[in-house]
Design a protein around this motif. Structure first.
Motif, PDB file in Angstrom:
ATOM      1  N   SER A 288      -5.692  -1.471   2.673  1.00 43.40           N
ATOM      2  CA  SER A 288      -5.508  -0.852   1.358  1.00 43.40           C
ATOM      3  C   SER A 288      -4.417  -1.494   0.498  1.00 43.40           C
ATOM      4  CB  SER A 288      -5.221   0.650   1.513  1.00 43.40           C
ATOM      5  OG  SER A 288      -4.054   0.846   2.286  1.00 43.40           O
TER       6      SER A 288
ATOM      7  N   LYS B 280       4.483   1.739   1.505  1.00 45.30           N
ATOM      8  CA  LYS B 280       5.512   1.920   0.471  1.00 45.30           C
ATOM      9  C   LYS B 280       5.714   3.369   0.060  1.00 45.30           C
ATOM     10  CE  LYS B 280       6.428  -2.469  -0.194  1.00 45.30           C
ATOM     11  NZ  LYS B 280       7.663  -3.041   0.269  1.00 45.30           N
ATOM     12  N   GLY B 281       4.736   4.230   0.350  1.00 43.42           N
ATOM     13  CA  GLY B 281       4.807   5.604  -0.113  1.00 43.42           C
ATOM     14  C   GLY B 281       4.428   5.679  -1.583  1.00 43.42           C
ATOM     15  N   HIS B 282       4.647   6.828  -2.162  1.00 39.37           N
ATOM     16  CA  HIS B 282       4.295   7.035  -3.574  1.00 39.37           C
ATOM     17  C   HIS B 282       5.516   7.049  -4.473  1.00 39.37           C
ATOM     18  CE1 HIS B 282       0.034   7.698  -2.908  1.00 39.37           C
ATOM     19  NE2 HIS B 282       0.370   8.371  -1.815  1.00 39.37           N
TER      20      HIS B 282
ATOM     21  N   SER C  77       0.823  -1.213   0.000  1.00 37.86           N
ATOM     22  CA  SER C  77       0.000   0.000   0.000  1.00 37.86           C
ATOM     23  C   SER C  77       0.856   1.261   0.000  1.00 37.86           C
ATOM     24  CB  SER C  77      -0.893   0.010   1.244  1.00 37.86           C
ATOM     25  OG  SER C  77      -0.090   0.170   2.400  1.00 37.86           O
ATOM     26  N   ALA C  78       0.246   2.352  -0.409  1.00 41.17           N
ATOM     27  CA  ALA C  78       0.929   3.653  -0.372  1.00 41.17           C
ATOM     28  C   ALA C  78       1.226   4.057   1.071  1.00 41.17           C
ATOM     29  CB  ALA C  78       0.080   4.713  -1.061  1.00 41.17           C
ATOM     30  N   GLU C  79       0.395   3.616   2.006  1.00 44.50           N
ATOM     31  CA  GLU C  79       0.620   3.922   3.428  1.00 44.50           C
ATOM     32  C   GLU C  79       1.958   3.376   3.909  1.00 44.50           C
ATOM     33  OE1 GLU C  79      -1.043   2.281   7.662  1.00 44.50           O
ATOM     34  OE2 GLU C  79      -2.511   2.575   6.073  1.00 44.50           O
TER      35      GLU C  79
ATOM     36  N   GLN D 202      10.086   7.143   0.114  1.00 39.27           N
ATOM     37  CA  GLN D 202       8.901   7.570   0.852  1.00 39.27           C
ATOM     38  C   GLN D 202       8.309   6.460   1.719  1.00 39.27           C
ATOM     39  OE1 GLN D 202       6.078   9.246  -1.896  1.00 39.27           O
ATOM     40  NE2 GLN D 202       7.374  10.991  -2.369  1.00 39.27           N
ATOM     41  N   GLU D 203       9.034   5.363   1.863  1.00 36.04           N
ATOM     42  CA  GLU D 203       8.549   4.248   2.648  1.00 36.04           C
ATOM     43  C   GLU D 203       8.355   4.676   4.098  1.00 36.04           C
ATOM     44  OE1 GLU D 203      11.476   4.228   1.009  1.00 36.04           O
ATOM     45  OE2 GLU D 203      11.110   2.955  -0.715  1.00 36.04           O
TER      46      GLU D 203
END
Length: 126
Positions: free
Chosen positions: A80, A41-43, A37-39, A47-48
């Motif tokens: 997510s 792994k980040g975007h 998820s982006a939460e 960004q992790e």
């Protein structure tokens, strides 16, 4: 590679996956801290977000996502992450290395797997 069998074990907090003749068991904690998820792994690269305090996390459910993935629903409210077959296979094949890297990151950040534990590094008395 598509799994031939998937079983969610709520009591033992594990996901059982069969790829060809191999069976794997991944803990809810491992899957939660490696959620795609982006939460988590980040975007993008760098960004992790390091997940700590997830030792007691479990599953509340699992859902199919087309013919290519599953969505795991964790009891901490996280739902997510879409786990593709290829990502799950990679997690199975590289479990030990990924787990050790995670533990090393926790240690470096002075964080704990246990949400009720604080880690303090003492200064070298030299």
């Amino acid at each position: 590679m598509t799994p031939s069998k998937i079983k969610l074990h709520k009591q033992s907090k594990t996901l059982e996956l069969h790829f060809a003749a191999q069976a794997f068991h991944l803990s809810a904690e491992f899957l939660r801290v490696h959620s795609p998820s982006a939460e988590v792994k980040g975007h993008g690269p760098g960004q992790e977000v390091l997940q700590a305090g997830k030792i007691d996390v479990g599953f509340t459910g699992i859902e199919a996502v087309g013919n290519y993935a599953i969505k795991l629903i964790f009891d901490d409210g996280h739902d997510s992450g879409i786990f593709s077959w290829s990502y799950l296979y990679d997690l199975c094949q590289n479990h030990d290395a990924y787990w050790q890297a995670y533990l090393d990151k926790l240690d470096a950040a002075q964080l704990s797997r246990d949400a009720n534990t604080s880690v303090v590094k003492l200064l070298d008395p030299k």
